[in-house]
Design a protein around this motif. Structure first.
Motif, PDB file in Angstrom:
ATOM      1  N   PRO A 274      45.711  55.418  42.313  1.00 28.96           N
ATOM      2  CA  PRO A 274      45.911  54.305  41.372  1.00 28.96           C
ATOM      3  C   PRO A 274      46.658  54.803  40.137  1.00 28.96           C
ATOM      4  N   ILE A 275      47.546  53.973  39.648  1.00 32.87           N
ATOM      5  CA  ILE A 275      48.324  54.367  38.475  1.00 32.87           C
ATOM      6  C   ILE A 275      48.628  53.135  37.634  1.00 32.87           C
ATOM      7  N   GLU A 276      48.499  53.289  36.317  1.00 35.95           N
ATOM      8  CA  GLU A 276      48.864  52.220  35.388  1.00 35.95           C
ATOM      9  C   GLU A 276      50.131  52.634  34.664  1.00 35.95           C
TER      10      GLU A 276
ATOM     11  N   ALA B 257      51.511  46.813  44.740  1.00 33.44           N
ATOM     12  CA  ALA B 257      50.733  46.055  43.763  1.00 33.44           C
ATOM     13  C   ALA B 257      49.812  45.108  44.505  1.00 33.44           C
ATOM     14  N   GLN B 258      48.702  44.773  43.881  1.00 29.55           N
ATOM     15  CA  GLN B 258      47.770  43.839  44.504  1.00 29.55           C
ATOM     16  C   GLN B 258      48.247  42.424  44.231  1.00 29.55           C
TER      17      GLN B 258
ATOM     18  N   ARG C 294      53.031  51.989  31.839  1.00 28.60           N
ATOM     19  CA  ARG C 294      53.327  51.316  30.571  1.00 28.60           C
ATOM     20  C   ARG C 294      54.820  51.445  30.291  1.00 28.60           C
TER      21      ARG C 294
ATOM     22  N   PRO D 262      55.981  47.710  33.844  1.00 28.76           N
ATOM     23  CA  PRO D 262      54.574  47.909  33.480  1.00 28.76           C
ATOM     24  C   PRO D 262      53.659  47.172  34.450  1.00 28.76           C
ATOM     25  N   GLY D 263      52.505  47.762  34.711  1.00 29.89           N
ATOM     26  CA  GLY D 263      51.539  47.128  35.603  1.00 29.89           C
ATOM     27  C   GLY D 263      50.605  48.146  36.223  1.00 29.89           C
ATOM     28  N   LYS D 264      49.672  47.646  37.029  1.00 33.50           N
ATOM     29  CA  LYS D 264      48.723  48.499  37.741  1.00 33.50           C
ATOM     30  C   LYS D 264      49.116  48.531  39.213  1.00 33.50           C
ATOM     31  N   TYR D 265      49.219  49.755  39.760  1.00 34.45           N
ATOM     32  CA  TYR D 265      49.738  49.930  41.108  1.00 34.45           C
ATOM     33  C   TYR D 265      48.905  50.946  41.887  1.00 34.45           C
ATOM     34  N   SER D 266      49.269  51.073  43.169  1.00 32.71           N
ATOM     35  CA  SER D 266      48.799  52.165  44.012  1.00 32.71           C
ATOM     36  C   SER D 266      50.022  52.885  44.560  1.00 32.71           C
TER      37      SER D 266
END
Length: 200
Positions: free
Chosen positions: A169-171, A111-112, A173, A138-142
């Motif tokens: 990149p993957i979101e 995660a950033q 839910r 849940p979140g936005k990742y690499s």
């Protein structure tokens, strides 16, 4: 929610170069006490063996998840933390040159963070290159796959920059994500400036 595993919360000042997985435990009444905090800006982290994540965290009108916490003068306000169960699994195949599956690839979910990427989870692919990552919040990742295992603490911004072209990149839910396709790569470290010579 019943918490059965190891769980710690940590308020870490901005600018910390390396996180350690320690912090304050949850008391029987659900209270967490953070001692000796100095004025400054902090980020809230959760370390746990339970499949849970921080869904919300507020201190007065401050959203600790989105903006962190600015602590100034002593206050009677309570940091209100809500946990939720992580339900999503990620699964897929790691392949190499020519599309052949890569056995035992090191798959990392990053995660950033405030200053740099950091590893959330890592798993090892099986002999057929298949991987399953359980209970992802849940979140936005690499997602990145490495041919050789690398310790999570040794995989930071410098390492991610070398391999980010292979990152997916993957979101995430509330539902699982299947059929993820990753290409594996190697980390290449700069050669040491030291040299050796044979003495007569």
């Amino acid at each position: 929610m019943g918490l059965v595993g190891w769980i710690r919360f940590k308020l870490e000042p901005d600018g910390t170069s390396e996180l350690t997985e320690d912090g304050q435990p949850v008391a029987k009444d659900g209270e967490v006490v953070f001692n000796r905090l100095q004025p400054g800006h902090y980020r809230l982290y959760l370390f746990t063996d339970d499949p849970v994540y921080i869904k919300s965290a507020r201190l007065g009108n401050q959203d600790a998840l989105d903006n962190g916490l600015s602590l100034r003068d002593p206050s009677d306000e309570v940091l209100d933390i809500t946990l939720a169960t992580s339900k999503a699994d990620l699964s897929g195949i790691v392949s190499g040159d020519g599309g052949a599956p890569v056995a035992e690839a090191d798959v990392k979910l990053s995660a950033q963070g405030e200053d740099a990427p950091y590893v959330i989870k890592s798993v090892v692919a099986d002999g057929a290159g298949h991987f399953v990552m359980k209970a992802v919040p849940p979140g936005k990742y690499s997602l990145i796959a490495l041919n050789e295992a690398v310790r999570n603490r040794g995989f930071g911004a410098f390492e991610f920059d070398q391999v980010k072209q292979w990152a997916v990149p993957i979101e995430v839910r509330e539902v699982s994500v299947d059929g993820i396709s990753l290409k594996s790569t190697n980390l290449r470290f700069a050669a040491s400036a030291c040299s050796t010579s044979l003495l007569p």
